[in-house]
Scaffold this motif. Structure first.
Motif, short mmCIF file in Angstrom:
data_model
loop_
_atom_site.label_atom_id
_atom_site.label_comp_id
_atom_site.label_asym_id
_atom_site.label_seq_id
_atom_site.Cartn_x
_atom_site.Cartn_y
_atom_site.Cartn_z
N THR A 100 -14.36 -0.94 -3.57
CA THR A 100 -14.29 -0.43 -4.95
C THR A 100 -13.02 -0.91 -5.64
O THR A 100 -12.94 -0.88 -6.86
CB THR A 100 -14.27 1.12 -4.98
OG1 THR A 100 -13.03 1.58 -4.41
CG2 THR A 100 -15.42 1.72 -4.19
N MET A 101 -12.02 -1.31 -4.87
CA MET A 101 -10.71 -1.73 -5.40
C MET A 101 -10.08 -0.64 -6.27
O MET A 101 -9.39 -0.93 -7.24
CB MET A 101 -10.84 -3.04 -6.16
CG MET A 101 -11.35 -4.15 -5.25
SD MET A 101 -11.03 -5.80 -5.88
CE MET A 101 -12.25 -5.93 -7.14
N GLN A 102 -10.34 0.63 -5.97
CA GLN A 102 -9.81 1.74 -6.74
C GLN A 102 -8.79 2.53 -5.94
O GLN A 102 -8.34 3.59 -6.39
CB GLN A 102 -10.96 2.70 -7.13
CG GLN A 102 -11.99 2.11 -8.04
CD GLN A 102 -11.42 1.76 -9.41
OE1 GLN A 102 -10.64 2.51 -9.97
NE2 GLN A 102 -11.80 0.61 -9.92
N TYR A 103 -8.45 2.07 -4.75
CA TYR A 103 -7.60 2.87 -3.88
C TYR A 103 -6.51 2.01 -3.28
O TYR A 103 -6.79 0.95 -2.73
CB TYR A 103 -8.46 3.50 -2.77
CG TYR A 103 -7.68 4.36 -1.81
CD1 TYR A 103 -7.06 5.53 -2.25
CD2 TYR A 103 -7.56 4.00 -0.47
CE1 TYR A 103 -6.33 6.32 -1.36
CE2 TYR A 103 -6.85 4.79 0.41
CZ TYR A 103 -6.23 5.95 -0.05
OH TYR A 103 -5.52 6.73 0.82
N ASN A 104 -5.28 2.48 -3.37
CA ASN A 104 -4.16 1.69 -2.85
C ASN A 104 -3.38 2.42 -1.75
O ASN A 104 -2.31 2.00 -1.35
CB ASN A 104 -3.22 1.28 -3.98
CG ASN A 104 -2.26 0.20 -3.54
OD1 ASN A 104 -2.67 -0.71 -2.83
ND2 ASN A 104 -0.99 0.32 -3.92
N ARG B 95 0.85 -1.20 0.00
CA ARG B 95 0.00 0.00 0.00
C ARG B 95 0.88 1.25 0.00
O ARG B 95 1.95 1.27 0.61
CB ARG B 95 -0.91 0.04 1.24
CG ARG B 95 -1.72 -1.21 1.51
CD ARG B 95 -2.95 -1.40 0.69
NE ARG B 95 -3.92 -0.34 0.74
CZ ARG B 95 -5.24 -0.54 0.64
NH1 ARG B 95 -5.73 -1.77 0.54
NH2 ARG B 95 -6.07 0.48 0.62
N ILE C 84 -14.85 1.77 0.59
CA ILE C 84 -13.82 2.21 -0.37
C ILE C 84 -12.95 1.03 -0.77
O ILE C 84 -12.62 0.86 -1.94
CB ILE C 84 -13.00 3.38 0.23
CG1 ILE C 84 -13.90 4.61 0.41
CG2 ILE C 84 -11.82 3.73 -0.70
CD1 ILE C 84 -13.25 5.78 1.11
N GLU C 85 -12.61 0.17 0.20
CA GLU C 85 -11.83 -1.03 -0.14
C GLU C 85 -12.57 -1.87 -1.18
O GLU C 85 -11.97 -2.44 -2.08
CB GLU C 85 -11.58 -1.87 1.12
CG GLU C 85 -10.48 -1.34 2.00
CD GLU C 85 -9.15 -1.30 1.27
OE1 GLU C 85 -8.56 -2.37 1.07
OE2 GLU C 85 -8.71 -0.19 0.88
N CYS D 162 -6.37 8.54 3.21
CA CYS D 162 -7.77 8.86 2.96
C CYS D 162 -8.49 8.97 4.30
O CYS D 162 -8.53 8.02 5.08
CB CYS D 162 -8.38 7.76 2.09
SG CYS D 162 -10.12 8.04 1.73
#
Lengths: 202, 202
Positions: B99-103, B79, B96-97, B85
């Motif tokens: 969505t798999m759009q945020y690392n 990560r 949010i996790e 965030c």
């Protein structure tokens, strides 16, 4: 439903979601609420179910739930033990008690005959009802079962069984509900309410 | 709601009804369901909440819940720890996790500034956020708060506080939702989505 990042939390959510009508989203909301409460509240919450399950009695006479071996209704000397009202579960006992229109005792079947759910007469407390009904001091058995297919079937089955007991068998009145409009009442109910009309009392 | 004939049962119903959104009728239904389950199920059900409450950690870094002192996200080497965030609660972390759009990583405030509910900045994990944001390795703070009055207030408060940290502060995009019809979109959202229009990407 998002993935839950903790096994402990996921376990608690699974347990909460095992309750009928509680989905996983609601379960998560409820469990997160518990998580925010102080330790003592969560322990009181959880232990209340264990304690209830361990310490509650099923009344020896009528199968109602009770804090004592014989329930408060069966042990109440002012109740008329010559009339037994047969109900599906303790929920109906509570509902009928709430009307304050009945002073007899109860018999809780613990279910209703339902071939669809694999519940037959032997799964219900019918033998003990017949035994009670055979007592010479019992004059009347009131059938207070739901007006569903299963309720009617169970009622008919009990009626046949009770024929040998030399006891009057009655059934709670069916008709239009208080507040119902005739126009919108279904025809079976309306037809029955005309057939079973009563002398007008002012 | 009919009177409950047992103190043990009434106690359990009271506890169940203390959950948000669970009325006494629903609580009674749920408790009677538990009463029908085997002893082991009720114990597993109840103990899952006690265990969760006792054994769950709040991540030392981001305040996310965790089975370990540092949560699985903060301890994940893949990560990007230069982006943080900021969210209200662990529910938003999960969303949010999902969505798999945020690392990047997270910072859970543990609530939102709400004068109506008596929640002020000092009740939230804001000091630790400022501390994290002041780290030279942190480049960006994303505010992912609800678009309610309280969310906007909290966001504005954090923005002012973060000014001193020499970090970029961004806010998640607002606009019409996927599947929304323009005709039925409220004017604030629609106005904002026109103002914040983006280059078309095919």
């Amino acid at each position: 439903m998002p993935e839950i990042p903790s096994k402990l939390l996921a376990g608690a959510v699974d347990e909460m979601a095992s309750l009928p009508g509680i989905g996983r989203k609601t379960a998560l909301r409820l469990v997160l609420h518990l998580l925010k409460q102080p330790k003592e509240s969560v322990e009181r919450f959880s232990n209340s179910f264990i304690r209830m399950h361990k310490e509650l009695y099923q009344c020896e006479i009528c199968n109602n739930i009770s804090d004592t071996p014989v329930c408060s209704i069966c042990s109440d000397k002012s109740r008329d033990t010559s009339i037994i009202c047969v109900v599906e579960s303790i929920k109906e006992v509570m509902s009928i008690e709430n009307t304050m229109q009945y002073n007899g005792v109860y018999h809780v079947l613990g279910g209703i005959i339902s071939p669809m759910e694999g519940i037959g007469p032997s799964d219900l407390k019918i033998d003990s009802l017949i035994e009670r009904a055979a007592d010479i001091k019992v004059n009347e058995i009131i059938l207070a079962l739901s007006t569903t297919m299963e309720g009617e079937t169970t009622g008919f089955y009990l009626y046949k069984k009770l024929l040998s007991c030399n006891v009057m068998v009655s059934i709670i009145a069916r008709g239009i509900s208080f507040g119902d409009e005739i126009e919108y009442t279904d025809e079976i109910t309306l037809g029955r309410s005309i057939k079973d009309r009563q002398p007008f009392k002012s």
